[in-house]
Scaffold this active site. Structure first.
Site, short mmCIF file in Angstrom:
data_model
loop_
_atom_site.label_atom_id
_atom_site.label_comp_id
_atom_site.label_asym_id
_atom_site.label_seq_id
_atom_site.Cartn_x
_atom_site.Cartn_y
_atom_site.Cartn_z
N HIS A 223 0.88 -1.19 0.00
CA HIS A 223 0.00 0.00 0.00
C HIS A 223 0.91 1.24 0.00
O HIS A 223 1.74 1.39 -0.89
CB HIS A 223 -0.92 -0.10 1.22
CG HIS A 223 -2.04 0.88 1.30
ND1 HIS A 223 -2.45 1.67 0.25
CD2 HIS A 223 -2.87 1.21 2.33
CE1 HIS A 223 -3.47 2.43 0.63
NE2 HIS A 223 -3.74 2.18 1.89
N HIS A 262 -2.44 -1.93 -9.81
CA HIS A 262 -3.42 -1.33 -8.92
C HIS A 262 -4.66 -2.20 -8.88
O HIS A 262 -5.03 -2.79 -9.90
CB HIS A 262 -3.79 0.08 -9.38
CG HIS A 262 -4.42 0.88 -8.30
ND1 HIS A 262 -5.78 0.85 -8.05
CD2 HIS A 262 -3.87 1.70 -7.37
CE1 HIS A 262 -6.03 1.63 -7.01
NE2 HIS A 262 -4.90 2.15 -6.57
N ASP A 313 2.46 5.68 -6.35
CA ASP A 313 3.72 5.58 -5.61
C ASP A 313 4.96 5.61 -6.51
O ASP A 313 6.06 5.79 -6.00
CB ASP A 313 3.73 4.28 -4.78
CG ASP A 313 2.86 4.41 -3.55
OD1 ASP A 313 2.79 5.51 -2.99
OD2 ASP A 313 2.22 3.41 -3.16
#
Ligand code: ACO
Length: 376
Positions: A223, A262, A313
């Site tokens: 995450h 994702h 990210d």
């Protein structure tokens, strides 16, 4: 378990309730906060306004905005006790561990901690949002043997964080870029940490407990922890020419490339569009272009060979690195923005609560005979 129940590992594709906060169209790469497209918010808004939007469900009037802005400013400073507590933490503790612990302690001095009314929770939300930034910056200074810097009332949330971290007021470009990073990370529907916050609040536990659960959940490398792993990977690769072999070797070993894939987006993550640009422009500004160049090579390879797109990210890693931010602060920075979204979801959860408690398909043994300990 009855056979009509469907097993959804990881709750993939399961709709667990209705929400008015955030909409993601994973096929078309759209992200909407309260009806507003993320691209419009990036182009026209700022973090404080987005916080208001997420909590109250509409854009603020000038007075609404000023009130929230002022409340955030006046709640930034940590008490002497909180500073002493941070000083008592081991300097080698990770900033996410520190943040998780420090956030939990904020409830100890808040007598309204267990009041779950909207008004009380907004007050707590302001306290949490304002102080999350201060905790992260103060701990980073303390672990480096420096005194924490008092927050500046003259700077917005983004610029003040960078100021408290470095002691220097950031220039306009970096301030705005960081503000955009905060807008981009503010909410993302029922991601794992938000879900954790909602599960905790669904027991009618307090907001501080919910945010502590969320911070602990965000920490994981699948995450929010992925941005740290991305930068470590780029550093490990070292140069642009080593990039392709490094990625191919990892993929051949069936290892994941952090910052890709994702659960919801199956096309470009709209947040990555802005972070890519910021990574490029920060590289050009600082002369450190290689991190962006390496990232571009990885992105092309992952798309061509795995059909995978970068997530939020991936480019935030090189963008933060070129802003001079220590690598292990990347996930705490995610939290300093996402705390606003967690709070919005907890407010919504309390407003129409149902205890979140799924069931598991039992696949363990049955009908065993108990054997006393001395006979085993
Ligand atoms: N690199 C290589 N392969 C990957 C990656 C990756 N980054 N992500 C998924 N895969 C592969 C898996 O190995 C799996 O392959 P298999 O079916 O051959 O075993 C397949 O794609 C499906 O993977 P799942 O983990 O089942 O997909 P899920 O939707 O659960 O995963 C996740 C989403 C966890 C984000 C995943 O893509 C991942 O681990 N990415 C890397 C970590 C990361 O960047 N996390 C940040 C996500 S954004 C956020 O939380 C802020």
């Amino acid at each position: 378990m009855s056979t009509e129940n469907i097993v959804a590992e990881g709750l993939k594709g399961v709709v667990i309730g209705k929400s008015e906060i955030c909409f993601i169209d994973g096929k078309r790469g759209k992200l909407i906060y309260r009806g507003y497209d993320i691209h419009d918010l990036v182009n026209h808004s700022n973090f404080e306004e987005v916080v208001y939007l997420l909590w109250y469900g509409k854009l603020p009037t000038k007075k609404n905005f000023d009130d929230l802005y002022k409340s955030l400013v006046t709640n930034r400073a940590l008490s002497k006790e909180a500073i002493s507590l941070l000083k008592s933490f081991p300097k080698k503790a990770t900033p996410m561990e520190v943040l998780r612990t420090a956030i939990s302690t904020l409830s100890l001095t808040d007598h309204s901690a267990d009041d779950t009314s909207f008004e009380a929770n907004v007050k707590k939300g302001i306290n949490l949002t304002a102080k999350t930034a201060t905790i992260i910056a103060a701990f980073d200074r303390m672990r480096n043997g420096k005194e924490p810097i008092e927050p500046s009332p003259n700077l917005n949330h983004a610029a003040n964080f960078l100021y408290m971290l470095t002691g220097k007021v950031p220039d306009e470009m970096i301030s705005r870029f960081f503000d955009i990073c905060l807008i981009l990370h503010a909410d993302h529907e029922l991601n794992a940490s938000t879900f954790a916050a909602r599960v905790t609040s669904s027991t009618l536990s307090d907001l501080y407990s919910a945010i502590t659960s969320a911070v602990g959940t965000l920490k994981g490398p699948l995450h929010g922890g992925a941005n740290i792993e991305v930068m470590k990977m780029l550093i490990d690769m070292g140069t642009v020419d080593k990039t392709k072999d490094y990625v191919r070797t990892r993929l051949a070993e069936r290892k994941r490339i952090m910052g890709f894939g994702h659960r919801v987006y199956k096309t470009e993550d709209p947040r990555a569009t802005h972070l890519r640009r910021m990574s490029k422009e920060m590289g050009e500004k600082t002369g450190l272009t290689k991190w962006y160049e390496m990232s571009r090579v990885i992105e092309d390879l992952m798309l061509n060979e795995k059909g995978m797109y970068p997530n939020v990210d991936f480019y935030s890693a090189s963008a933060y690195y070129t802003m001079g931010i220590p690598i292990d602060l990347y996930t705490p920075i995610f939290a300093l923005s996402r705390v606003s979204g967690w709070i919005a979801h907890v407010l919504e959860q309390y407003s129409n609560n149902t205890l979140i408690r799924p069931i598991a398909e039992y696949v363990g043994p049955n009908d065993l005979t108990y054997v006393p300990i001395d006979k085993r």
